[in-house]
Design an enzyme around this catalytic site. Structure first.
Site, mmCIF file in Angstrom:
data_model
loop_
_atom_site.group_PDB
_atom_site.id
_atom_site.type_symbol
_atom_site.label_atom_id
_atom_site.label_comp_id
_atom_site.label_asym_id
_atom_site.label_seq_id
_atom_site.Cartn_x
_atom_site.Cartn_y
_atom_site.Cartn_z
ATOM 1 N N GLY A 216 41.102 40.815 35.393
ATOM 2 C CA GLY A 216 41.204 42.505 36.019
ATOM 3 C C GLY A 216 42.181 42.623 36.448
ATOM 4 N N SER A 217 42.641 43.147 37.886
ATOM 5 C CA SER A 217 43.465 44.339 38.410
ATOM 6 C C SER A 217 43.859 43.158 39.593
ATOM 7 C CB SER A 217 43.336 45.121 38.864
ATOM 8 O OG SER A 217 42.268 44.892 39.780
ATOM 9 N N GLY A 221 41.803 40.917 42.566
ATOM 10 C CA GLY A 221 42.369 39.126 41.724
ATOM 11 C C GLY A 221 42.101 38.660 43.891
ATOM 12 N N GLU A 238 42.492 35.660 36.050
ATOM 13 C CA GLU A 238 43.496 36.410 35.110
ATOM 14 C C GLU A 238 44.040 38.240 35.439
ATOM 15 O OE1 GLU A 238 44.319 34.679 32.035
ATOM 16 O OE2 GLU A 238 44.032 33.731 31.791
ATOM 17 N N CYS A 272 46.052 43.673 28.925
ATOM 18 C CA CYS A 272 47.033 43.006 29.458
ATOM 19 C C CYS A 272 48.484 42.022 28.889
ATOM 20 C CB CYS A 272 45.449 41.504 30.089
ATOM 21 S SG CYS A 272 45.206 40.661 29.157
HETATM 22 P P1 NAD Z 1 39.117 46.250 37.959
HETATM 23 O O1 NAD Z 1 39.824 45.154 39.100
HETATM 24 O O2 NAD Z 1 38.769 47.234 38.542
HETATM 25 O O3 NAD Z 1 37.914 45.591 37.537
HETATM 26 C C1 NAD Z 1 37.739 44.775 37.301
HETATM 27 C C2 NAD Z 1 35.789 43.589 37.820
HETATM 28 O O4 NAD Z 1 35.981 44.029 39.152
HETATM 29 C C3 NAD Z 1 35.648 44.891 37.398
HETATM 30 O O5 NAD Z 1 34.005 44.074 36.396
HETATM 31 C C4 NAD Z 1 35.115 45.533 38.584
HETATM 32 O O6 NAD Z 1 33.457 46.168 39.059
HETATM 33 C C5 NAD Z 1 35.040 44.441 39.415
HETATM 34 N N1 NAD Z 1 35.540 44.649 41.154
HETATM 35 C C6 NAD Z 1 36.124 45.574 41.421
HETATM 36 N N2 NAD Z 1 36.281 45.033 42.448
HETATM 37 C C7 NAD Z 1 35.532 44.555 43.043
HETATM 38 C C8 NAD Z 1 35.777 43.007 44.767
HETATM 39 N N3 NAD Z 1 36.110 43.926 45.590
HETATM 40 N N4 NAD Z 1 34.924 42.012 44.013
HETATM 41 C C9 NAD Z 1 34.911 41.185 43.176
HETATM 42 N N5 NAD Z 1 34.816 42.234 41.954
HETATM 43 C C10 NAD Z 1 35.232 43.648 41.994
HETATM 44 O O7 NAD Z 1 40.005 45.942 36.326
HETATM 45 P P2 NAD Z 1 39.668 46.862 35.630
HETATM 46 O O8 NAD Z 1 40.773 48.570 36.076
HETATM 47 O O9 NAD Z 1 39.010 46.846 34.913
HETATM 48 O O10 NAD Z 1 41.465 45.821 34.581
HETATM 49 C C11 NAD Z 1 42.578 46.444 34.222
HETATM 50 C C12 NAD Z 1 43.024 45.560 34.674
HETATM 51 O O11 NAD Z 1 42.616 44.089 34.352
HETATM 52 C C13 NAD Z 1 44.168 45.838 34.507
HETATM 53 O O12 NAD Z 1 45.546 44.959 35.674
HETATM 54 C C14 NAD Z 1 45.034 44.886 33.165
HETATM 55 O O13 NAD Z 1 45.884 44.331 33.038
HETATM 56 C C15 NAD Z 1 44.142 43.221 33.529
HETATM 57 N N6 NAD Z 1 44.050 43.087 32.806
HETATM 58 C C16 NAD Z 1 44.339 41.261 32.754
HETATM 59 C C17 NAD Z 1 43.571 40.385 31.669
HETATM 60 C C18 NAD Z 1 44.470 39.240 31.446
HETATM 61 O O14 NAD Z 1 43.801 37.890 30.569
HETATM 62 N N7 NAD Z 1 44.639 39.095 32.744
HETATM 63 C C19 NAD Z 1 43.128 40.655 30.617
HETATM 64 C C20 NAD Z 1 42.361 41.942 30.623
HETATM 65 C C21 NAD Z 1 42.698 42.929 31.865
#
Ligand code: NAD
Length: 463
Positions: A216-217, A221, A238, A272
Site C-alpha cells: 500500500g502507500s 507503511g 511493498e 505500483c
Molecule cells: P493505502 O495505504 O491507503 O491502503 C492499503 C491498505 O492499508 C488498505 O487495506 C487500508 O485499509 C489499510 N490501512 C489504512 N490505514 C492503515 C493503518 N493505519 N494501519 C494499517 N493498515 C491501514 O493504499 P492504497 O491506496 O490502497 O493503495 C495504493 C498505494 O499502494 C500506492 O501508493 C501504490 O503504489 C501502493 N502499492 C504498492 C505495491 C508494491 O508492491 N510496492 C503494490 C500495489 C500498490
C-alpha cells in the site's frame, strides 16, 4: 468474514460499489477488533499443527489452492471487475485471476531445504528455516486478489498461518478467495477479517501477530512500521513507486511506444511499478509524444464488463480527485496536455489517458506518485546527468531504460536506484524473480526463494 474455517457475520455492512457505474455490487462486513482477536487466536491454534505439517503436504495444499483458483477463475474475475473496475479483457481481471493461479502453483513448488554451512572435524553447522508464526496481511485495492495470493501463498507454504485484511474498496474477491482456500486447508490456517482502516492499525499492534506483510502507500507503511515496533514484528513492506523511464536518443519511437504505453497504463496506471515519469531525449521528443498519443486515442476505455474495453475507471473518488488535482496543477505550471486532460463526463470515475509534456522536476505530477492514467513527459538534453536526475526522487521501486543498444541500456539501468530495472520494457514481473523497493518504496522482497525466506526465521544448529 472467514474465521477458523467458519463464516462470520457482522452487525454493520459497508456498500461496495462498481467504480464504472456507481452501482452497489456487494457489501463488506464491518469487522470489529473482537473479530480480529478471534481470527488471531484461531491462526495461533492452527499454527501449532500447520507448522509441523510435512513439507510435501503443505506443497500439495498450495497446489490445491491454485487449482481452486483455476476452477473458479471466471467467477473471481467477475468479482474483481465488479468491485475494482478493471476490465475482464486485456491485462484486466481474467489476467489477474489466471496470474493468481500461476503464481500459486509456482510458489507451491518452491523449496527451502536446510543448508549445511560446515561439516568437518571442527563440527557441523546447519542452517534451518522455520515459520515465523501468525502473519498479518494488509492489501490495497489495485490488484486485490493477486496481491492477496502474493502474501498468503509464501506464508502458508513455509508453515505460517494468516489473517488477511483487504482494502475496504475491494474486499469481495479476497473473501471469496479465502473461502475457497478453506475448502482445502485446515481451519484457522487462513482467516479474513474485513473492516475499516482501524482493523489494519490494530493488526500491526496486535501481540498475537508475528509478522506483517503490507502492500500500500508509503504513509500507511510508516504507520505500520511504527506500531509494529512494540512487538518487534518482522516486516515486508511493498510501498509506493514513482518509476522513471529513460528514452535514449538512439531508441526507435515506433518500436518502443507500445511498451511504454502499457508500462505506464496497465490497470489504468493504478499499479505500483508502473512507469510514472518519462524522460525523453530532445532529439526524438516530439516523435515519441506523437506515437504515444496515437496509441492512447485507440485503446478502448469503459465499463469492465463490456468485453471490448481494455482500460477501466479509476477505482475510487479519492484517487480520481488526486489525478484531477495533479493534472490541473501541472497545467497551471505550464504543462502542455497532448491528449486527455479532463474527466470524462457521465457515470463512473473515468479519466482519459493523458500525457502532459514540457513539465519538469518541481511540478507535483513529476515529483509525486500519480497512480492513475496520466504520464508526465520530461524533455532532457544531457545524457550524462539523466541518471542522477531520475534518481532524484525518494521512491525506488522500478525504473527502465529504452534504447537500440541493450548493453548500454543495461549499464545505465544498473545505476538506477530501484529494486527492479528493465531494458526496453517496464513493470514486467515474474514469480521466480525477487521484487521489492529500495529507499521509500519498501523493505524486503516478494517472489522466488528470496521472497519465501521473508516468511521464515533462521535457526543455526551447531552439532
Ligand atoms: P493505502 O495505504 O491507503 O491502503 C492499503 C491498505 O492499508 C488498505 O487495506 C487500508 O485499509 C489499510 N490501512 C489504512 N490505514 C492503515 C493503518 N493505519 N494501519 C494499517 N493498515 C491501514 O493504499 P492504497 O491506496 O490502497 O493503495 C495504493 C498505494 O499502494 C500506492 O501508493 C501504490 O503504489 C501502493 N502499492 C504498492 C505495491 C508494491 O508492491 N510496492 C503494490 C500495489 C500498490
Amino acid at each position: 468474514m472467514i474465521i477458523d474455517g467458519k463464516q462470520r457475520w457482522a452487525r454493520d455492512y459497508l456498500p461496495v460499489k462498481n467504480p464504472a457505474t456507481g452501482e452497489e455490487v456487494g457489501r463488506m462486513p464491518m469487522g470489529s477488533t473482537a473479530d480480529l482477536d478471534d481470527a488471531v487466536e484461531a491462526a495461533r491454534r492452527a499454527f501449532q499443527s500447520w507448522s509441523l505439517t510435512p513439507d510435501a503436504e503443505r506443497k500439495q495444499a498450495c497446489h490445491a489452492i491454485a487449482a481452486k483458483i483455476e476452477e473458479h477463475a471466471e467467477e473471481l474475475a467477475r468479482l474483481i471487475t465488479a468491485e475494482q473496475g478493471k476490465p475482464l479483457s486485456g491485462p484486466g481481471s481474467r489476467f489477474e485471476s489466471a496470474g493468481s493461479a500461476g503464481w500459486a502453483h509456482y510458489t507451491a513448488d518452491l523449496e527451502l531445504s536446510p543448508e549445511v554451512i560446515q561439516d568437518n572435524n571442527e563440527g557441523r553447522v546447519e542452517l534451518h528455516r522455520k515459520p515465523i508464526g501468525v502473519v498479518g496481511s494488509i492489501t490495497p485495492w489495485n490488484w486485490p486478489m493477486l496481491i492477496a495470493v502474493w502474501h498468503i501463498l509464501p506464508a502458508v507454504r513455509t508453515g505460517n498461518t494468516v489473517v488477511i485484511k483487504p482494502s475496504p474498496y475491494t474486499p469481495l474477491s479476497t473473501i471469496r478467495l479465502v473461502e475457497l482456500m478453506n475448502e482445502v486447508l485446515p481451519a484457522g490456517v487462513v482467516n479474513v477479517v474485513t473492516g475499516p482502516d482501524e482493523i489494519g492499525a490494530a493488526m500491526s499492534a496486535h501481540p498475537g501477530i508475528d509478522k506483517m506483510v503490507f502492500t500500500g502507500s508509503i504513509a500507511t507503511g510508516k504507520k505500520i512500521m511504527g506500531s509494529s515496533a512494540e512487538t518487534l514484528k518482522r516486516l515486508t513492506l511493498e510501498l509506493g513507486g514513482n518509476d522513471a523511464g529513460i528514452v535514449l536518443p538512439d531508441a526507435d519511437p515506433k518500436q518502443i511506444a507500445e511498451g511504454i504505453f502499457w508500462g505506464a497504463f496497465i490497470n489504468t496506471g493504478q499499479t505500483c511499478a508502473a512507469l510514472k515519469r518519462l524522460y525523453v531525449h530532445d532529439s526524438i521528443y516530439d516523435e515519441v509524444c506523437r506515437e504515444l498519443v496515437t496509441l492512447a486515442e485507440n485503446v478502448p476505455m469503459g465499463d469492465g464488463l463490456d468485453e471490448k474495453n481494455v482500460l477501466g475507471p479509476i477505482q475510487n473518488e479519492m484517487q480520481f480527485n488526486r489525478v484531477v488535482e495533479l493534472v490541473e496543477d501541472a497545467k497551471a505550471r505550464g504543462g502542455r496536455v497532448l491528449t486527455g486532460g479532463a474527466p470524462r463526463p457521465g457515470a463512473g470515475y473515468f479519466y482519459p489517458i493523458t500525457f502532459v509534456a514540457d513539465v519538469d522536476h518541481g511540478v507535483r505530477l513529476v515529483d509525486e506518485e500519480q497512480f492513475g492514467p496520466v504520464l508526465p513527459i520530461i524533455r532532457y538534453h544531457d545524457l550524462d546527468t539523466i541518471i542522477d536526475k531520475a534518481n532524484d526522487n525518494p521512491h525506488g521501486l522500478g525504473g527502465s531504460v529504452w534504447s537500440a543498444d541493450v548493453q548500454k541500456a543495461r549499464d545505465l539501468a544498473l545505476q538506477l536506484e530501484c529494486g527492479s530495472a528493465w531494458v526496453n520494457k517496464h513493470g514486467a514481473i515474474q514469480p521466480n524473480a525477487p521484487f521489492g523497493g529500495v529507499k521509500s518504496s519498501g523493505i524486503g522482497v516478494e517472489f522466488g526463494e528470496e521472497g519465501l525466506k521473508e516468511y521464515t526465521t533462521v535457526q543455526t544448529v551447531y552439532c
